[in-house]
Design a protein around this motif. Sequence first.
Motif, PDB file in Angstrom:
ATOM      1  N   PHE A  79       0.752  -1.155   0.045  1.00  0.00           N
ATOM      2  CA  PHE A  79       0.190  -0.118   0.020  1.00  0.00           C
ATOM      3  C   PHE A  79       0.772   1.091  -0.070  1.00  0.00           C
ATOM      4  CE2 PHE A  79      -2.164   3.455   2.011  1.00  0.00           C
ATOM      5  CZ  PHE A  79      -3.610   3.632   1.219  1.00  0.00           C
ATOM      6  N   ILE A  80       0.841   1.870  -1.134  1.00  0.00           N
ATOM      7  CA  ILE A  80       1.760   3.026  -1.388  1.00  0.00           C
ATOM      8  C   ILE A  80       0.749   4.295  -1.447  1.00  0.00           C
ATOM      9  CG2 ILE A  80       3.491   4.197  -2.799  1.00  0.00           C
ATOM     10  CD1 ILE A  80       4.376   1.136  -3.097  1.00  0.00           C
ATOM     11  N   MET A  81       1.196   5.548  -0.803  1.00  0.00           N
ATOM     12  CA  MET A  81       0.732   6.727  -1.128  1.00  0.00           C
ATOM     13  C   MET A  81       1.718   7.473  -2.068  1.00  0.00           C
ATOM     14  SD  MET A  81      -1.918   7.161   0.853  1.00  0.00           S
ATOM     15  CE  MET A  81      -2.055   8.993   1.554  1.00  0.00           C
ATOM     16  N   ILE A  82       1.258   7.944  -3.028  1.00  0.00           N
ATOM     17  CA  ILE A  82       2.301   8.673  -3.939  1.00  0.00           C
ATOM     18  C   ILE A  82       1.860  10.188  -3.837  1.00  0.00           C
ATOM     19  CG2 ILE A  82       2.904   9.290  -6.415  1.00  0.00           C
ATOM     20  CD1 ILE A  82       3.662   6.589  -5.670  1.00  0.00           C
ATOM     21  N   ARG A  83       2.923  11.135  -3.281  1.00  0.00           N
ATOM     22  CA  ARG A  83       2.798  12.151  -3.214  1.00  0.00           C
ATOM     23  C   ARG A  83       3.791  13.220  -4.133  1.00  0.00           C
ATOM     24  NH1 ARG A  83       2.498  10.230   2.391  1.00  0.00           N
ATOM     25  NH2 ARG A  83       0.385  10.594   3.302  1.00  0.00           N
ATOM     26  N   ASN A  84       3.856  14.391  -3.867  1.00  0.00           N
ATOM     27  CA  ASN A  84       4.720  15.320  -4.754  1.00  0.00           C
ATOM     28  C   ASN A  84       6.219  15.205  -4.468  1.00  0.00           C
ATOM     29  OD1 ASN A  84       2.207  15.929  -5.533  1.00  0.00           O
ATOM     30  ND2 ASN A  84       2.506  18.109  -5.287  1.00  0.00           N
ATOM     31  N   ILE A  85       6.601  14.086  -3.853  1.00  0.00           N
ATOM     32  CA  ILE A  85       8.101  13.854  -3.866  1.00  0.00           C
ATOM     33  C   ILE A  85       8.704  12.850  -4.628  1.00  0.00           C
ATOM     34  CG2 ILE A  85       9.866  13.270  -2.044  1.00  0.00           C
ATOM     35  CD1 ILE A  85       7.498  14.236   0.230  1.00  0.00           C
ATOM     36  N   LEU A  86       9.382  13.191  -5.774  1.00  0.00           N
ATOM     37  CA  LEU A  86       9.692  12.621  -7.041  1.00  0.00           C
ATOM     38  C   LEU A  86      10.545  11.147  -6.191  1.00  0.00           C
ATOM     39  CD1 LEU A  86       9.805  11.864 -10.051  1.00  0.00           C
ATOM     40  CD2 LEU A  86      11.725  13.439 -10.162  1.00  0.00           C
ATOM     41  N   ILE A  87      11.634  11.593  -5.459  1.00  0.00           N
ATOM     42  CA  ILE A  87      12.543  10.547  -5.040  1.00  0.00           C
ATOM     43  C   ILE A  87      11.768   9.677  -4.208  1.00  0.00           C
ATOM     44  CG2 ILE A  87      14.629  10.193  -3.559  1.00  0.00           C
ATOM     45  CD1 ILE A  87      15.452  13.150  -4.373  1.00  0.00           C
ATOM     46  N   LYS A  88      10.895   9.841  -3.303  1.00  0.00           N
ATOM     47  CA  LYS A  88      10.038   8.884  -2.538  1.00  0.00           C
ATOM     48  C   LYS A  88       9.393   8.010  -3.457  1.00  0.00           C
ATOM     49  CE  LYS A  88       7.937   7.949   1.391  1.00  0.00           C
ATOM     50  NZ  LYS A  88       7.749   6.422   1.246  1.00  0.00           N
ATOM     51  N   ALA A  89       8.602   8.530  -4.415  1.00  0.00           N
ATOM     52  CA  ALA A  89       7.733   7.875  -5.230  1.00  0.00           C
ATOM     53  C   ALA A  89       8.623   6.942  -6.274  1.00  0.00           C
ATOM     54  CB  ALA A  89       7.050   9.069  -6.365  1.00  0.00           C
ATOM     55  N   ARG A  90       9.542   7.392  -6.700  1.00  0.00           N
ATOM     56  CA  ARG A  90      10.627   6.666  -7.466  1.00  0.00           C
ATOM     57  C   ARG A  90      11.051   5.082  -6.515  1.00  0.00           C
ATOM     58  NH1 ARG A  90      14.989   9.740  -9.776  1.00  0.00           N
ATOM     59  NH2 ARG A  90      13.280  10.288 -11.225  1.00  0.00           N
ATOM     60  N   TRP A  91      11.546   5.616  -5.300  1.00  0.00           N
ATOM     61  CA  TRP A  91      11.902   4.552  -4.355  1.00  0.00           C
ATOM     62  C   TRP A  91      10.677   3.533  -4.268  1.00  0.00           C
ATOM     63  CZ3 TRP A  91      11.027   2.449   0.689  1.00  0.00           C
ATOM     64  CH2 TRP A  91      11.732   2.012   1.160  1.00  0.00           C
ATOM     65  N   ASP A  92       9.678   4.136  -3.955  1.00  0.00           N
ATOM     66  CA  ASP A  92       8.240   3.315  -3.353  1.00  0.00           C
ATOM     67  C   ASP A  92       8.171   2.183  -4.786  1.00  0.00           C
ATOM     68  OD1 ASP A  92       8.026   3.978  -0.980  1.00  0.00           O
ATOM     69  OD2 ASP A  92       6.476   5.342  -1.254  1.00  0.00           O
ATOM     70  N   LEU A  93       8.025   2.977  -6.006  1.00  0.00           N
ATOM     71  CA  LEU A  93       7.650   2.271  -7.254  1.00  0.00           C
ATOM     72  C   LEU A  93       8.776   1.187  -7.654  1.00  0.00           C
ATOM     73  CD1 LEU A  93       6.313   5.255  -9.128  1.00  0.00           C
ATOM     74  CD2 LEU A  93       5.104   3.367  -7.993  1.00  0.00           C
ATOM     75  N   ASN A  94      10.339   1.439  -7.409  1.00  0.00           N
ATOM     76  CA  ASN A  94      11.108   0.528  -7.544  1.00  0.00           C
ATOM     77  C   ASN A  94      11.030  -0.751  -6.540  1.00  0.00           C
ATOM     78  OD1 ASN A  94      12.252   1.724  -9.877  1.00  0.00           O
ATOM     79  ND2 ASN A  94      13.657   2.764  -8.558  1.00  0.00           N
ATOM     80  N   LYS A  95      10.690  -0.155  -5.219  1.00  0.00           N
ATOM     81  CA  LYS A  95      10.498  -1.613  -4.376  1.00  0.00           C
ATOM     82  C   LYS A  95       9.309  -2.525  -4.988  1.00  0.00           C
ATOM     83  CE  LYS A  95       8.256  -0.491  -0.400  1.00  0.00           C
ATOM     84  NZ  LYS A  95       8.072  -0.103   1.034  1.00  0.00           N
ATOM     85  N   ILE A  96       8.167  -1.956  -5.388  1.00  0.00           N
ATOM     86  CA  ILE A  96       7.334  -3.003  -6.047  1.00  0.00           C
ATOM     87  C   ILE A  96       7.888  -3.749  -7.234  1.00  0.00           C
ATOM     88  CG2 ILE A  96       5.214  -3.047  -7.217  1.00  0.00           C
ATOM     89  CD1 ILE A  96       4.362  -0.582  -5.783  1.00  0.00           C
ATOM     90  N   THR A  97       8.579  -3.188  -8.224  1.00  0.00           N
ATOM     91  CA  THR A  97       9.169  -3.763  -9.202  1.00  0.00           C
ATOM     92  C   THR A  97      10.243  -4.695  -8.819  1.00  0.00           C
ATOM     93  OG1 THR A  97       9.052  -1.697 -10.432  1.00  0.00           O
ATOM     94  CG2 THR A  97      10.096  -3.638 -11.414  1.00  0.00           C
ATOM     95  N   ASP A  98      11.012  -4.311  -7.683  1.00  0.00           N
ATOM     96  CA  ASP A  98      12.165  -5.261  -7.340  1.00  0.00           C
ATOM     97  C   ASP A  98      11.542  -6.508  -6.622  1.00  0.00           C
ATOM     98  OD1 ASP A  98      13.886  -3.702  -8.454  1.00  0.00           O
ATOM     99  OD2 ASP A  98      14.424  -2.603  -6.728  1.00  0.00           O
ATOM    100  N   LEU A 124       5.141   7.347 -12.715  1.00  0.00           N
ATOM    101  CA  LEU A 124       3.915   6.594 -12.346  1.00  0.00           C
ATOM    102  C   LEU A 124       3.867   5.706 -13.924  1.00  0.00           C
ATOM    103  CD1 LEU A 124       2.732   5.464 -10.225  1.00  0.00           C
ATOM    104  CD2 LEU A 124       0.759   7.321 -10.594  1.00  0.00           C
ATOM    105  N   LYS A 125       3.860   6.801 -14.811  1.00  0.00           N
ATOM    106  CA  LYS A 125       3.691   6.015 -16.261  1.00  0.00           C
ATOM    107  C   LYS A 125       4.712   5.053 -16.563  1.00  0.00           C
ATOM    108  CE  LYS A 125       0.712   9.463 -18.285  1.00  0.00           C
ATOM    109  NZ  LYS A 125       0.873  10.700 -19.524  1.00  0.00           N
ATOM    110  N   ASN A 126       5.742   5.403 -16.323  1.00  0.00           N
ATOM    111  CA  ASN A 126       7.083   4.468 -16.615  1.00  0.00           C
ATOM    112  C   ASN A 126       6.785   3.392 -15.695  1.00  0.00           C
ATOM    113  OD1 ASN A 126       8.087   6.139 -18.610  1.00  0.00           O
ATOM    114  ND2 ASN A 126       9.408   7.149 -17.265  1.00  0.00           N
ATOM    115  N   PHE A 127       6.555   3.500 -14.741  1.00  0.00           N
ATOM    116  CA  PHE A 127       6.134   2.102 -13.666  1.00  0.00           C
ATOM    117  C   PHE A 127       5.066   1.262 -14.214  1.00  0.00           C
ATOM    118  CE2 PHE A 127       3.230   0.387 -10.246  1.00  0.00           C
ATOM    119  CZ  PHE A 127       4.166  -0.460  -9.907  1.00  0.00           C
TER     120      PHE A 127
END
Length: 143
Positions: A79-98, A124-127
């Motif tokens: 369960f991930i909250m995507i906010r306006n913090i690009l680095i955190k969003a990238r880290w969370d989305l990579n965690k899902i992919t990995d 998010l689109k790239n993810f």
Amino acid sequence: MHFKTQKKEIRYFIDETLNCLKDHIVELENNNTLADPDSKQMLKSTFLKCSAIVDYIRRKRILKPKHKYTLDTDDNYYFIMIRNILIKARWDLNKITDNPRKFIAINDDMDHSKMIATAVELELKNFYKRLFPYPSQYELQVT
């Protein structure tokens, strides 16, 4: 014969309850709803502290779960909250992919009026393109 057995079980249950919880029973104060003015009451949590009573109830299958479900462990979902913090969003989305899970919930909690929101949306689109590289056969063709 069956009635006598039931009476014995009820007597056992009452005696066991009184023996086990005699220190925790509280007398009712002027409760007119009960027929017996000498009635006692106790909290369910106090009642269930007595292991003899709980064992008896389980043996007789009196306690049944209210809902038929099981709680799942944390390793089956994200369960991930995507906010306006690009680095955190990238880290969370990579965690899902990995480390993929059975269930993924992504909550869009961005302020889309800010400039950084477009960069997070692109991430998010790239993810989603990495996660689902091929469109489903049920999707409409985009031209």
